[in-house]
Design a protein around this motif. Structure first.
Motif, PDB file in Angstrom:
ATOM      1  N   GLU A  72       0.831  -1.209   0.000  1.00 47.49           N
ATOM      2  CA  GLU A  72       0.000   0.000   0.000  1.00 47.49           C
ATOM      3  C   GLU A  72       0.865   1.259   0.000  1.00 47.49           C
ATOM      4  O   GLU A  72       0.553   2.225  -0.706  1.00 47.49           O
ATOM      5  N   ARG A  73       1.960   1.258   0.751  1.00 48.54           N
ATOM      6  CA  ARG A  73       2.881   2.418   0.750  1.00 48.54           C
ATOM      7  C   ARG A  73       3.459   2.671  -0.639  1.00 48.54           C
ATOM      8  O   ARG A  73       3.784   3.804  -0.982  1.00 48.54           O
ATOM      9  N   VAL A 124      -5.420 -11.799  -0.667  1.00 46.67           N
ATOM     10  CA  VAL A 124      -5.722 -10.417  -1.024  1.00 46.67           C
ATOM     11  C   VAL A 124      -5.058 -10.127  -2.362  1.00 46.67           C
ATOM     12  O   VAL A 124      -3.852 -10.362  -2.528  1.00 46.67           O
ATOM     13  N   CYS A 125      -5.814  -9.618  -3.310  1.00 47.54           N
ATOM     14  CA  CYS A 125      -5.273  -9.254  -4.622  1.00 47.54           C
ATOM     15  C   CYS A 125      -5.108  -7.750  -4.676  1.00 47.54           C
ATOM     16  O   CYS A 125      -5.990  -6.998  -4.239  1.00 47.54           O
ATOM     17  N   MET A 126      -3.976  -7.311  -5.220  1.00 44.23           N
ATOM     18  CA  MET A 126      -3.652  -5.887  -5.280  1.00 44.23           C
ATOM     19  C   MET A 126      -3.092  -5.561  -6.653  1.00 44.23           C
ATOM     20  O   MET A 126      -2.549  -6.440  -7.340  1.00 44.23           O
ATOM     21  N   ILE A 143      -6.034  -2.625  -3.080  1.00 45.42           N
ATOM     22  CA  ILE A 143      -6.765  -3.888  -3.095  1.00 45.42           C
ATOM     23  C   ILE A 143      -7.796  -3.833  -4.207  1.00 45.42           C
ATOM     24  O   ILE A 143      -8.459  -2.820  -4.413  1.00 45.42           O
ATOM     25  N   THR A 144      -7.897  -4.933  -4.926  1.00 46.82           N
ATOM     26  CA  THR A 144      -8.810  -5.025  -6.055  1.00 46.82           C
ATOM     27  C   THR A 144      -9.623  -6.307  -5.955  1.00 46.82           C
ATOM     28  O   THR A 144      -9.352  -7.159  -5.104  1.00 46.82           O
ATOM     29  N   GLU A 145     -10.579  -6.440  -6.825  1.00 48.57           N
ATOM     30  CA  GLU A 145     -11.373  -7.662  -6.876  1.00 48.57           C
ATOM     31  C   GLU A 145     -10.448  -8.854  -7.118  1.00 48.57           C
ATOM     32  O   GLU A 145      -9.524  -8.790  -7.934  1.00 48.57           O
TER      33      GLU A 145
END
Length: 166
Positions: free
Chosen positions: A143-144, A160-162, A149-151
């Motif tokens: 995140e930094r 967790v998909c990013m 985060i996406t579907e």
């Protein structure tokens, strides 16, 4: 990164066996730890799913089309990351792992920065990755660095998909 650490892109035909062995060691640690965190602890490489054993036992073959980034201190491999060959205009980051003895020194950030630079040079529009929900430190790092985060494209529980643009 500090000290004598450097991030280098591995070109398999040019690498020494010690670098390949170092990568295999990190991949072993990564996969054994991940299986334990999923509640499926295995004693050694032979208990891992075949696709993970293949990465460890023959990384040149498993990652033949991908870019493998390594953090080195001297000739010792202390971190790794794989940038999968582009598909659908995007690259995928996989297997980010730092030797626990070298954590907290910016190695993962350096590897991710190098991966994003590599992706930009590969003329892709974005980069994606998946990470286990319980790896909150990794999620915060992503995140930094601009990942959101996406579907999910992978329906495994607690994954967790990013993604982020390049």
């Amino acid at each position: 990164m500090t000290g004598q650490l450097e991030v280098a892109v591995v070109r398999w035909p040019d690498q020494s066996p010690s670098v390949e062995d170092g990568l295999a060691g990190l991949l072993t640690d990564y996969h054994l730890r991940t299986e334990a965190e999923k509640g499926r602890a295995v004693a050694d490489v032979h208990g891992l799913p075949e696709r993970y054993r293949a990465e460890i036992l023959a990384p040149r073959t498993a990652f033949a089309d991908d870019a493998v980034l390594l953090a080195l201190t001297g000739d010792t491999v202390v971190g790794c990351l794989v940038v999968a060959a582009p598909a659908d205009g995007r690259s995928e980051i996989k297997r980010l792992w730092t030797d626990p003895a070298f954590r907290g020194r910016g190695i993962a950030s350096g590897l991710l920065s190098a991966a994003l630079a590599h992706a930009a040079e590969s003329d892709v529009s974005g980069v994606r990755l998946s990470v286990w929900k319980w790896r909150s430190g990794a999620v915060a790092l992503y995140e930094r660095l601009g990942f959101v985060i996406t579907e999910s494209w992978d329906e495994r529980d607690q994954l967790v998909c990013m993604q982020r643009p390049v």
